[in-house]
Design an enzyme around this catalytic site. Structure first.
Site, PDB file in Angstrom:
ATOM      1  N   ASP A   1       9.727  35.290  23.290  1.00 43.96           N
ATOM      2  CA  ASP A   1       8.674  35.004  22.133  1.00 43.96           C
ATOM      3  C   ASP A   1       7.568  34.644  22.764  1.00 43.96           C
ATOM      4  O   ASP A   1       7.470  34.225  24.018  1.00 43.96           O
ATOM      5  CB  ASP A   1       9.246  34.066  21.246  1.00 43.96           C
ATOM      6  CG  ASP A   1       8.186  33.802  20.260  1.00 43.96           C
ATOM      7  OD1 ASP A   1       7.457  34.757  19.641  1.00 43.96           O
ATOM      8  OD2 ASP A   1       7.752  32.631  20.179  1.00 43.96           O
TER       9      ASP A   1
ATOM     10  N   ASP B   1      10.970  29.562  19.912  1.00 45.77           N
ATOM     11  CA  ASP B   1      10.948  28.165  19.455  1.00 45.77           C
ATOM     12  C   ASP B   1      10.683  28.405  17.987  1.00 45.77           C
ATOM     13  O   ASP B   1      10.748  27.095  17.391  1.00 45.77           O
ATOM     14  CB  ASP B   1       9.767  27.674  20.091  1.00 45.77           C
ATOM     15  CG  ASP B   1       8.362  28.326  19.765  1.00 45.77           C
ATOM     16  OD1 ASP B   1       8.179  29.462  19.297  1.00 45.77           O
ATOM     17  OD2 ASP B   1       7.626  27.551  19.316  1.00 45.77           O
TER      18      ASP B   1
ATOM     19  N   ASP C   1      12.157  32.973  14.758  1.00 46.53           N
ATOM     20  CA  ASP C   1      12.868  33.188  16.050  1.00 46.53           C
ATOM     21  C   ASP C   1      14.442  33.140  15.801  1.00 46.53           C
ATOM     22  O   ASP C   1      15.395  33.527  16.643  1.00 46.53           O
ATOM     23  CB  ASP C   1      12.503  32.603  17.477  1.00 46.53           C
ATOM     24  CG  ASP C   1      10.865  32.984  17.702  1.00 46.53           C
ATOM     25  OD1 ASP C   1      10.665  34.047  17.444  1.00 46.53           O
ATOM     26  OD2 ASP C   1      10.261  32.132  18.221  1.00 46.53           O
TER      27      ASP C   1
END
Length: 626
Positions: free
Chosen positions: A327, A519, A523
């Protein structure tokens, strides 16, 4: 050394001293047997008790039964032949020596993990009626202001509202350098306050704070077995009864064949001795003990470096990772917008920031926070009046009698300012003074200092493909990917799109595992879908940490490569122990069955291999220089 380990060591030393003394004692017959029986029982009574309990509970086929049958048989043969009692005692003695080494190694490994338990705070300081009162952290509601004194651990995650200090987070992250905090900075539970008094407003309940999540992960890690451990468990259930039956056949069939088919003496004593030697050699202690110990040591070593692995199955999967997907926001970047460029037209850079920060003084938008951080010297003599927030455009105010507008191109056009675009990626904040364009400020998410090195380290660790998935636009995604040296970047993705992209990458993986690093709450679905989910633990969301298999306690992507190296080293040690233990066992079993190995040789095959395998497993603890 624990009390139990100390008592066992004393038993071993006492039995050894008695054996040496009896070797020189001029006694024969039953008295000699009775005297030798004392050190045998001193060193082996617990093994005999466990063997009997296993029979009673219908779980007989373990190493205790093998040791009990082999040593009592050896003692019985010595009585029958008036032979050497030292053999049977030595087998039990050396077995206990191996068990002691194993117990010491497990204890050392367990202490490396359970040392994390020391980070649990036992109280929180809450001010009541002008006095600090110690209360249970579980009783502190969200939003309470607590006081953390010098030398105390932060009990609950929160934000500093008063005071400044340096925090030691080594117990969480493995890093020894302290982190300075001031009002407005976030703090996580488990850190030690190294200096001044801090007043912290709690942002989470104690049960959802960082320290509580760590302890839950540690407690759950042992319940998840790897494929190697599952194989060893299945192997032991089949292997042990097989060797007991084989030993029984070895003791009975050859003598009966000699007597019935060849007309020779059965030679029962010789073949029973071979069967007993076969039993001693066959003990699977090295495999059954060293494999779980290797994984436990690997998890402990990783934990000391600030990488929490939720189970040995995830450690094994991590070792096979060939694709790492990131990410962007909060993972490769700080997730905090900062001023990255100032392009003035009619003012200097400081003057432009000065006006923009004053106008955004009362805004709660992230843009306003970024401008105020870039120009912290707001407390001057400037007069700021008539602050108006224009929806969808920006903020207008009068600063020292002049109308200053700070916002997007729509605001510039509304006041007739001749703005122009910027070639920098990020959020462009335009500034106009009395309708004339004064310049613009670029605000963007900042890449973490270690992010580029983290990608390079992954390549050195054997990762073949690095990918970034983000909800940001494609231009921003490509810019960050080029800056960090990533192989691919995909922008404009919703959470469902990220899952679909990860599934496509898994299909393209050709045997290697895929790890996803994230995080945020968004996600969590991808972390759960990936072969290995890696979450940022310090400031990551609860949902991400729950869904992940591995947690980085200091949010440093550089730790990912280290975690992979730790896992591969651990798996290498496991394979070494499996190959070594099985290879030596098979060789010694064949030699014992053919009569080329005596009981002393069997002792080495059993205890010696176990000790060497345990010592090799302990290498998984030492990961500092990986």
């Amino acid at each position: 050394m624990s009390g139990k380990q100390r008592r066992n060591l004393i038993r071993i030393l006492v039995a050894s001293a008695m054996m040496v003394a009896l070797h020189f004692a001029p006694v024969q017959g039953l008295l000699r047997f009775a005297l030798y029986l004392v050190p045998y029982l001193v060193v082996g009574y617990d093994i005999l008790v466990k063997a009997v309990k296993g029979l009673v509970r219908r779980r007989p086929f373990d190493e205790c039964l093998l040791m009990a049958v082999a040593t009592t048989g050896a003692m019985a043969l010595a009585v029958y032949e008036d032979g050497d009692y030292a053999e049977g005692i030595a087998v039990m003695l050396f077995y206990q020596v191996g068990e002691w080494f194993q117990s010491y190694a497990v204890g050392k490994s367990r202490r490396s993990v359970s040392a994390l338990m020391d980070i649990r705070p036992d109280h929180a300081n809450v001010e009541r009626d002008g006095r600090l009162e110690r209360v249970d952290p579980e009783d502190v509601p969200v939003g309470t202001v607590i006081t953390v004194l010098a030398g105390e651990r932060v009990p609950i995650d929160g934000v500093v509202v008063e005071g400044s200090s340096s925090l030691n987070a080594s117990a969480l992250t493995g890093e020894s350098l302290p982190r300075d905090v001031a009002p407005g900075d976030g703090v996580v539970s488990g850190c030690v306050n190294g200096g001044g008094v801090l007043r912290v407003r709690t942002t989470k309940e104690f049960g959802r704070s960082t320290v509580s999540r760590i302890l839950e992960l540690v407690e759950d890690a042992g319940s998840r077995k790897s494929r190697s451990e599952a194989f060893i468990s299945r192997f032991a259930r089949v292997y042990t009864p097989a060797v007991v039956i084989s030993a029984l056949l070895l003791a009975l069939l050859p003598p009966l064949v000699r007597a019935a088919a060849m007309g020779l003496e059965p030679a029962w004593g010789s073949w029973v001795y071979r069967a007993l030697t076969f039993l001693v050699v066959s003990c699977p202690c090295a495999l059954v003990i060293s494999i779980p110990l290797s994984f436990f040591a690997g998890i402990g070593g990783a934990g000391r470096e600030g990488v929490l692995v939720k189970g040995s199955n995830h450690l094994e999967a991590l070792s096979r990772t060939r694709t790492v997907v990131f990410d962007k926001t909060g993972t490769l970047t700080k997730g905090v917008f900062e001023v990255t460029a100032v392009h003035p037209e009619s003012l200097d850079e400081r003057g432009l920031l000065h006006l923009a920060a004053h106008v955004e003084r009362y805004s709660t938008h992230p843009v306003g926070n970024s401008l105020r951080r870039a120009y912290p010297d707001e407390a001057d003599d400037c007069s700021v009046e008539d602050v108006q927030e224009v929806p969808g455009q920006g903020v207008r105010a009068r600063v020292n009698g002049r109308t200053v507008c700070v916002g997007n191109p729509a605001m510039m056009e509304s006041v007739g300012a001749a703005w122009h675009p910027c070639n920098r990626h990020g959020t462009i904040i335009h500034v106009a003074i009395d309708g004339e364009y004064a310049g613009h400020v670029v605000i963007a998410d900042v890449v973490k200092p270690s992010a580029r090195e983290a990608v390079a380290e992954l390549r050195r660790a054997g990762v073949r493909r690095t990918v970034m998935l983000t909800g940001d636009d494609r231009g921003t995604a490509d810019l960050v990917a080029r800056e960090l040296g990533l192989d691919e970047a995909w922008g404009g993705l919703l959470p469902a799109d990220k899952v679909a992209r990860v599934e496509a990458l898994i299909e393209e993986g050709r045997g290697g595992k895929l790890a996803f690093v994230g995080d945020g709450i968004n996600d969590a679905p991808v972390l759960a879908r990936a072969d290995v989910g890696i979450a940022m633990g310090a400031m990551g969301s609860d949902a991400a940490i729950e869904a992940a298999d591995v947690v980085l306690m200091d949010d440093d992507p550089l730790k990912i490569a280290k975690a992979i190296r730790i896992s591969r080293r651990c798996l290498g040690i496991v394979r070494q122990n499996i190959a070594f233990a099985i290879g030596v066992k098979l060789l010694c079993l064949a030699l014992g069955a053919l009569g080329y190995a005596n009981m002393w040789f069997a002792v080495f095959a059993d205890v010696g291999v176990m000790v060497l395998a345990v010592l090799n497993a302990m290498r998984a603890l030492f990961v500092r220089n990986l």
